[in-house]
Design a protein around this motif. Structure first.
Motif, short mmCIF file in Angstrom:
data_model
loop_
_atom_site.label_atom_id
_atom_site.label_comp_id
_atom_site.label_asym_id
_atom_site.label_seq_id
_atom_site.Cartn_x
_atom_site.Cartn_y
_atom_site.Cartn_z
N VAL A 5 57.22 29.99 46.93
CA VAL A 5 58.40 30.41 47.68
C VAL A 5 58.07 31.74 48.36
O VAL A 5 57.62 32.68 47.68
N THR A 6 58.26 31.81 49.65
CA THR A 6 58.08 33.05 50.40
C THR A 6 59.45 33.52 50.84
O THR A 6 60.18 32.79 51.52
N VAL A 7 59.83 34.72 50.41
CA VAL A 7 61.14 35.30 50.71
C VAL A 7 60.94 36.50 51.63
O VAL A 7 60.12 37.37 51.34
N LYS A 40 58.27 38.84 49.59
CA LYS A 40 57.72 38.55 48.27
C LYS A 40 57.33 37.08 48.20
O LYS A 40 57.90 36.24 48.90
N VAL A 41 56.33 36.80 47.38
CA VAL A 41 55.87 35.44 47.15
C VAL A 41 56.06 35.14 45.67
O VAL A 41 55.67 35.93 44.81
N ASP A 63 68.67 29.39 46.10
CA ASP A 63 70.07 29.63 46.42
C ASP A 63 70.80 30.39 45.31
O ASP A 63 71.69 31.20 45.58
N LYS A 64 70.41 30.16 44.06
CA LYS A 64 71.11 30.77 42.94
C LYS A 64 70.50 32.08 42.45
O LYS A 64 71.21 32.91 41.89
N LEU A 65 69.19 32.29 42.66
CA LEU A 65 68.55 33.46 42.05
C LEU A 65 67.46 34.11 42.89
O LEU A 65 67.44 35.32 43.04
N ALA A 69 70.90 35.01 50.02
CA ALA A 69 71.14 34.27 51.26
C ALA A 69 71.81 35.11 52.34
O ALA A 69 71.72 34.78 53.52
N VAL A 70 72.44 36.20 51.98
CA VAL A 70 73.10 37.05 52.96
C VAL A 70 72.07 37.78 53.81
O VAL A 70 72.23 37.87 55.04
N ILE A 71 71.00 38.28 53.21
CA ILE A 71 70.04 39.10 53.95
C ILE A 71 68.62 38.55 53.95
O ILE A 71 67.77 39.08 54.66
N GLU A 72 68.35 37.49 53.19
CA GLU A 72 66.99 36.97 53.10
C GLU A 72 66.93 35.50 53.48
O GLU A 72 67.88 34.75 53.30
N SER A 73 65.79 35.11 53.99
CA SER A 73 65.48 33.69 54.22
C SER A 73 64.30 33.35 53.33
O SER A 73 63.56 34.23 52.88
#
Length: 79
Positions: A5-7, A40-41, A63-65, A69-73
């Motif tokens: 997961v890349t955030v 972050k990865v 979606d939960k942790l 979702a407000v500021i990150e994809s």
């Protein structure tokens, strides 16, 4: 099965850490760096064997942790 997961902060959200890195690179003599976005990865080792089910589960985790979702994809890769 593994997932990555890349955030990242969404476009338009001020990336304070990225700006600090950009400034530090300039101070170290690395000219020409006009912008830095820092993220972050997260790598997950999953018991799931079905790629579609794993993707669904990881999306739910994000979606939960794992992502705000407000500021990150985020982007999910099933490996």
């Amino acid at each position: 099965m593994k997932a990555r997961v890349t955030v990242m902060l969404k476009a338009g959200v001020l990336d304070v850490q990225g700006e600090a890195v950009r400034h530090a690179l300039g101070s170290l003599g690395f000219a020409g760096v006009n912008g830095v976005r820092q993220g972050k990865v997260i790598e997950l080792d999953l018991a799931e064997t079905d790629a579609a089910a794993a993707k669904t589960a990881v999306d739910a985790m994000c979606d939960k942790l794992l992502a705000n979702a407000v500021i990150e994809s985020y982007r999910v890769e099933i490996l």
